[in-house]
Design an enzyme around this catalytic site. Structure first.
Site, PDB file in Angstrom:
ATOM      1  N   THR A  75     -22.617  13.846 -32.644  1.00  0.00           N
ATOM      2  CA  THR A  75     -22.622  14.950 -33.419  1.00  0.00           C
ATOM      3  C   THR A  75     -23.151  16.558 -32.082  1.00  0.00           C
ATOM      4  OG1 THR A  75     -23.482  16.190 -34.548  1.00  0.00           O
ATOM      5  CG2 THR A  75     -25.456  14.583 -33.210  1.00  0.00           C
ATOM      6  N   ASP A  76     -22.431  16.831 -32.416  1.00  0.00           N
ATOM      7  CA  ASP A  76     -22.485  18.185 -31.531  1.00  0.00           C
ATOM      8  C   ASP A  76     -24.558  18.784 -31.684  1.00  0.00           C
ATOM      9  OD1 ASP A  76     -22.928  19.523 -34.730  1.00  0.00           O
ATOM     10  OD2 ASP A  76     -21.503  21.090 -33.869  1.00  0.00           O
ATOM     11  N   GLU A  77     -24.681  18.872 -32.204  1.00  0.00           N
ATOM     12  CA  GLU A  77     -26.476  18.955 -32.747  1.00  0.00           C
ATOM     13  C   GLU A  77     -26.860  17.995 -32.070  1.00  0.00           C
ATOM     14  OE1 GLU A  77     -27.914  18.520 -36.790  1.00  0.00           O
ATOM     15  OE2 GLU A  77     -26.511  18.702 -37.642  1.00  0.00           O
ATOM     16  N   LYS A 120     -29.855  10.377 -31.798  1.00  0.00           N
ATOM     17  CA  LYS A 120     -28.631  10.417 -31.900  1.00  0.00           C
ATOM     18  C   LYS A 120     -27.509  10.751 -30.193  1.00  0.00           C
ATOM     19  CE  LYS A 120     -25.586  10.061 -33.995  1.00  0.00           C
ATOM     20  NZ  LYS A 120     -24.292   8.623 -35.238  1.00  0.00           N
ATOM     21  N   PRO A 126     -29.561  26.208 -53.606  1.00  0.00           N
ATOM     22  CA  PRO A 126     -30.618  26.889 -52.019  1.00  0.00           C
ATOM     23  C   PRO A 126     -30.176  27.273 -50.888  1.00  0.00           C
ATOM     24  CG  PRO A 126     -30.696  24.467 -52.623  1.00  0.00           C
ATOM     25  CD  PRO A 126     -29.324  24.748 -53.950  1.00  0.00           C
ATOM     26  N   TYR A 167     -33.547  14.062 -35.923  1.00  0.00           N
ATOM     27  CA  TYR A 167     -32.214  13.138 -35.867  1.00  0.00           C
ATOM     28  C   TYR A 167     -31.039  13.965 -35.138  1.00  0.00           C
ATOM     29  CZ  TYR A 167     -27.088  13.623 -36.829  1.00  0.00           C
ATOM     30  OH  TYR A 167     -25.945  13.212 -36.946  1.00  0.00           O
TER      31      TYR A 167
HETATM   32  P1  NAD Z   1     -24.121   8.719 -44.127  1.00  0.00           P
HETATM   33  O1  NAD Z   1     -25.035   9.146 -44.325  1.00  0.00           O
HETATM   34  O2  NAD Z   1     -22.804   9.466 -45.258  1.00  0.00           O
HETATM   35  O3  NAD Z   1     -23.818   7.164 -44.041  1.00  0.00           O
HETATM   36  C1  NAD Z   1     -24.123   6.500 -43.188  1.00  0.00           C
HETATM   37  C2  NAD Z   1     -23.402   5.303 -43.251  1.00  0.00           C
HETATM   38  O4  NAD Z   1     -24.338   4.041 -42.515  1.00  0.00           O
HETATM   39  C3  NAD Z   1     -24.512   4.515 -44.631  1.00  0.00           C
HETATM   40  O5  NAD Z   1     -23.091   3.964 -45.432  1.00  0.00           O
HETATM   41  C4  NAD Z   1     -25.581   3.542 -45.087  1.00  0.00           C
HETATM   42  O6  NAD Z   1     -25.784   2.523 -46.004  1.00  0.00           O
HETATM   43  C5  NAD Z   1     -25.105   3.221 -43.397  1.00  0.00           C
HETATM   44  N1  NAD Z   1     -26.658   2.747 -43.341  1.00  0.00           N
HETATM   45  C6  NAD Z   1     -27.643   3.540 -42.266  1.00  0.00           C
HETATM   46  N2  NAD Z   1     -27.799   2.695 -41.532  1.00  0.00           N
HETATM   47  C7  NAD Z   1     -27.928   1.412 -41.285  1.00  0.00           C
HETATM   48  C8  NAD Z   1     -28.332   0.322 -40.976  1.00  0.00           C
HETATM   49  N3  NAD Z   1     -29.640  -0.099 -40.195  1.00  0.00           N
HETATM   50  N4  NAD Z   1     -26.899  -0.948 -40.690  1.00  0.00           N
HETATM   51  C9  NAD Z   1     -26.103  -0.646 -41.063  1.00  0.00           C
HETATM   52  N5  NAD Z   1     -25.590   0.486 -41.688  1.00  0.00           N
HETATM   53  C10 NAD Z   1     -26.712   1.583 -42.229  1.00  0.00           C
HETATM   54  O7  NAD Z   1     -23.691   9.607 -42.435  1.00  0.00           O
HETATM   55  P2  NAD Z   1     -22.181  10.148 -41.795  1.00  0.00           P
HETATM   56  O8  NAD Z   1     -21.908  11.598 -42.993  1.00  0.00           O
HETATM   57  O9  NAD Z   1     -20.668   9.395 -43.021  1.00  0.00           O
HETATM   58  O10 NAD Z   1     -21.942  10.098 -40.530  1.00  0.00           O
HETATM   59  C11 NAD Z   1     -21.730   8.947 -40.484  1.00  0.00           C
HETATM   60  C12 NAD Z   1     -21.717   9.271 -38.783  1.00  0.00           C
HETATM   61  O11 NAD Z   1     -21.312  10.426 -37.946  1.00  0.00           O
HETATM   62  C13 NAD Z   1     -23.195   8.759 -37.978  1.00  0.00           C
HETATM   63  O12 NAD Z   1     -23.227   8.205 -37.118  1.00  0.00           O
HETATM   64  C14 NAD Z   1     -23.797  10.411 -38.075  1.00  0.00           C
HETATM   65  O13 NAD Z   1     -24.841  10.824 -37.419  1.00  0.00           O
HETATM   66  C15 NAD Z   1     -22.406  11.044 -37.165  1.00  0.00           C
HETATM   67  N6  NAD Z   1     -22.143  12.733 -37.555  1.00  0.00           N
HETATM   68  C16 NAD Z   1     -21.815  12.991 -38.526  1.00  0.00           C
HETATM   69  C17 NAD Z   1     -22.110  14.673 -39.254  1.00  0.00           C
HETATM   70  C18 NAD Z   1     -21.254  15.175 -40.667  1.00  0.00           C
HETATM   71  O14 NAD Z   1     -21.473  16.238 -40.427  1.00  0.00           O
HETATM   72  N7  NAD Z   1     -21.392  14.306 -41.617  1.00  0.00           N
HETATM   73  C19 NAD Z   1     -21.256  15.353 -38.531  1.00  0.00           C
HETATM   74  C20 NAD Z   1     -21.564  14.419 -36.754  1.00  0.00           C
HETATM   75  C21 NAD Z   1     -21.685  13.086 -36.265  1.00  0.00           C
HETATM   76  P1  TYD Z   2     -26.613  20.155 -43.982  1.00  0.00           P
HETATM   77  O1  TYD Z   2     -24.960  19.971 -45.047  1.00  0.00           O
HETATM   78  O2  TYD Z   2     -27.315  19.264 -43.625  1.00  0.00           O
HETATM   79  O3  TYD Z   2     -25.877  19.318 -42.060  1.00  0.00           O
HETATM   80  P2  TYD Z   2     -26.544  19.735 -40.782  1.00  0.00           P
HETATM   81  O4  TYD Z   2     -27.970  19.764 -40.534  1.00  0.00           O
HETATM   82  O5  TYD Z   2     -25.804  18.193 -40.015  1.00  0.00           O
HETATM   83  O6  TYD Z   2     -25.438  21.275 -40.431  1.00  0.00           O
HETATM   84  O7  TYD Z   2     -26.697  21.846 -43.589  1.00  0.00           O
HETATM   85  C1  TYD Z   2     -25.738  22.632 -43.006  1.00  0.00           C
HETATM   86  C2  TYD Z   2     -26.535  23.496 -43.101  1.00  0.00           C
HETATM   87  O8  TYD Z   2     -26.033  24.158 -44.282  1.00  0.00           O
HETATM   88  C3  TYD Z   2     -27.309  23.514 -42.250  1.00  0.00           C
HETATM   89  O9  TYD Z   2     -27.319  24.774 -41.451  1.00  0.00           O
HETATM   90  C4  TYD Z   2     -28.815  24.013 -43.369  1.00  0.00           C
HETATM   91  C5  TYD Z   2     -27.928  24.852 -44.778  1.00  0.00           C
HETATM   92  N1  TYD Z   2     -28.089  24.001 -46.008  1.00  0.00           N
HETATM   93  C6  TYD Z   2     -28.937  25.255 -46.794  1.00  0.00           C
HETATM   94  O10 TYD Z   2     -28.687  26.076 -46.412  1.00  0.00           O
HETATM   95  N2  TYD Z   2     -28.619  24.467 -47.854  1.00  0.00           N
HETATM   96  C7  TYD Z   2     -29.376  23.400 -48.510  1.00  0.00           C
HETATM   97  O11 TYD Z   2     -29.321  23.135 -49.439  1.00  0.00           O
HETATM   98  C8  TYD Z   2     -28.454  22.290 -47.588  1.00  0.00           C
HETATM   99  C9  TYD Z   2     -28.507  21.261 -47.664  1.00  0.00           C
HETATM  100  C10 TYD Z   2     -28.393  22.570 -45.913  1.00  0.00           C
END
Ligand code: NAD
Ligand code: TYD
Length: 370
Positions: free
Chosen positions: A137-139, A167, A218, A163
């Site tokens: 992630t970019d975070e 990462k 929210p 988090y």
């Molecule tokens: P998600 O939370 O939707 O899915 C995570 C999956 O991992 C789930 O299916 C869960 O059951 C599985 N999991 C969790 N713990 C596990 C374990 N111990 N063993 C096996 N499986 C396990 O997450 P996502 O949004 O699909 O993100 C996927 C990846 O991308 C993550 O590594 C996250 O850090 C990264 N990422 C996500 C975003 C985003 O915007 N969602 C942005 C940047 C990076």
């Molecule tokens: P989120 O979808 O949780 O992703 P991330 O924290 O990984 O960026 O949140 C996106 C942005 O939205 C973040 O700045 C937090 C904000 N947010 C709200 O303002 N209200 C909400 O209920 C949620 C879930 C997120």
């Protein structure tokens, strides 16, 4: 020189991005197995993979990435040569409430996969052709000011939430396994994803579903935090390119060219959902509490709540390296992508209704606590 993957292990393939990637990979490649390993935590959902059961190339295994012996067995059984590692605890708010699961899965779990990969691919002779792709992630780069340059691959790490700290730690372990042992790794650090199958605790699906039910929307703090929104299909394309065309040991940033404030996202969704409800009697009948049904506006539901602790103000991505070296370009602008995403949530209501039923108490507690 490009890499030709054959049998791919996709960890976390029942989650949001993982499931989109499983579908993308099966649709865009002709050969090799796709084995999903997923622990099915609250965020994992086998329904995300519905319809793939009959595909002879696909297999699902319920298991934990921390179980190194099981991972090794799985890799041997399916002759895995590629790992696409998505499994993680992914929600910042949950990491603030309780970081332990994040330490376990994101750090210990990633290390368990790295050890299994090293044992099977490097420690046996001859060394196997392989690729370990880590999705990050970019975070990890921390927070930008309004005029700062977007994150690039050399930006120093400065994670601010539990988090992002986990990462960042996993990114360092992946790097170390490349530098120390010669594991062929690639890493992508991407911005906020949106699209189909996103668990409704994340901003976009949460806002859509709350508008439909006439519940408060929210917005943390002033809502002026900026994220660079990336459609999940574009992200999947970038990951596939990094696996096949990325150079071992390299990191690629992936962005969507769509810097937007949270409040703009929420207001955009308010307008779009109001529009749909005023045009579609079926939706108005299904969601009578949604403001548009009684001539009101969804915007009235916007509720500014206490800000997230340590809330990063702005993320932005410079993806010039991925464009130059992988030929990556985001294919969807945000205006088109958000409409398509809303349409998906409106047409696949059973998918999210089932999730709300499953985890409803926790979801309500989180969303309605000011
Ligand atoms: P998600 O939370 O939707 O899915 C995570 C999956 O991992 C789930 O299916 C869960 O059951 C599985 N999991 C969790 N713990 C596990 C374990 N111990 N063993 C096996 N499986 C396990 O997450 P996502 O949004 O699909 O993100 C996927 C990846 O991308 C993550 O590594 C996250 O850090 C990264 N990422 C996500 C975003 C985003 O915007 N969602 C942005 C940047 C990076
Ligand atoms: P989120 O979808 O949780 O992703 P991330 O924290 O990984 O960026 O949140 C996106 C942005 O939205 C973040 O700045 C937090 C904000 N947010 C709200 O303002 N209200 C909400 O209920 C949620 C879930 C997120």
């Amino acid at each position: 020189m490009s890499f030709e993957p054959n049998n791919v292990l996709i960890t976390g393939g029942a989650g949001f991005i993982g499931a989109n990637f499983v579908r993308h990979w099966l649709a865009t490649t002709q050969q090799g197995k796709v084995v999903v390993l997923d622990a099915l935590t609250y965020a994992g959902n086998i329904d995300n993979l519905k319809g793939l059961e009959s595909d002879p190339r696909y297999a699902f295994v319920h298991g934990d990435i921390c179980d190194e012996a099981a991972v090794k067995r799985l890799m041997e059984t399916h002759r895995i040569d590629t790992i696409a590692h998505f499994a993680a605890e992914s929600h910042v708010d949950r990491s603030i409430l309780g970081p332990d699961d994040f330490i376990r899965t994101n750090i210990v779990g990633t290390h368990s996969l790295l050890k299994a990969a090293k044992a099977l691919w490097l420690d046996k002779k001859p060394v196997a052709t392989h690729r370990f792709h880590h999705v990050s992630t970019d975070e990890v780069y921390g927070s930008l000011g309004p005029d700062d340059e977007p994150f690039h691959e050399e930006t120093p790490y400065a994670p601010n939430s539990p988090y992002s700290a986990t990462k960042a730690s996993s990114d360092h372990l992946v790097r170390a396994y490349h530098e120390t042992y010669g594991l062929n790794t690639t890493v992508t650090n991407c911005s906020n994803n949106y699209g189909p199958y996103q668990f409704p605790e994340k901003l976009i699906p949460l806002i859509i579903i709350n508008i439909l039910h006439g519940k408060p929307l929210p917005v943390y703090g002033d809502g002026l935090q900026v994220r660079d929104w990336l459609h999940v299909a574009d992200h999947c394309q970038a990951i596939a390119l990094a696996i096949t065309d990325g150079k071992a040991g390299e990191v690629y940033n992936v962005g969507g060219n769509s810097e937007t404030t949270n409040i703009t996202i929420v207001k955009t969704l308010c307008d779009l959902v109001d529009e749909q409800l005023s045009q579609r009697p079926d939706l108005a009948k299904a969601f009578p509490s949604s403001p548009a049904v009684s001539g009101r506006k969804a915007m009235d539901l916007i509720t500014h709540v206490r800000d997230r602790l340590g809330h990063d103000r702005r993320y932005a991505i410079n993806y010039a390296k991925a464009a130059r070296e992988l030929g990556y370009a985001p294919g969807r602008d945000f205006a088109t992508g958000i409409r398509a995403t809303l349409e998906w949530y409106l047409s696949d209501q059973a998918w999210w209704q089932a999730l709300l039923g499953r985890d409803y108490a926790a979801w309500v507690k989180k969303n309605y606590a000011a």
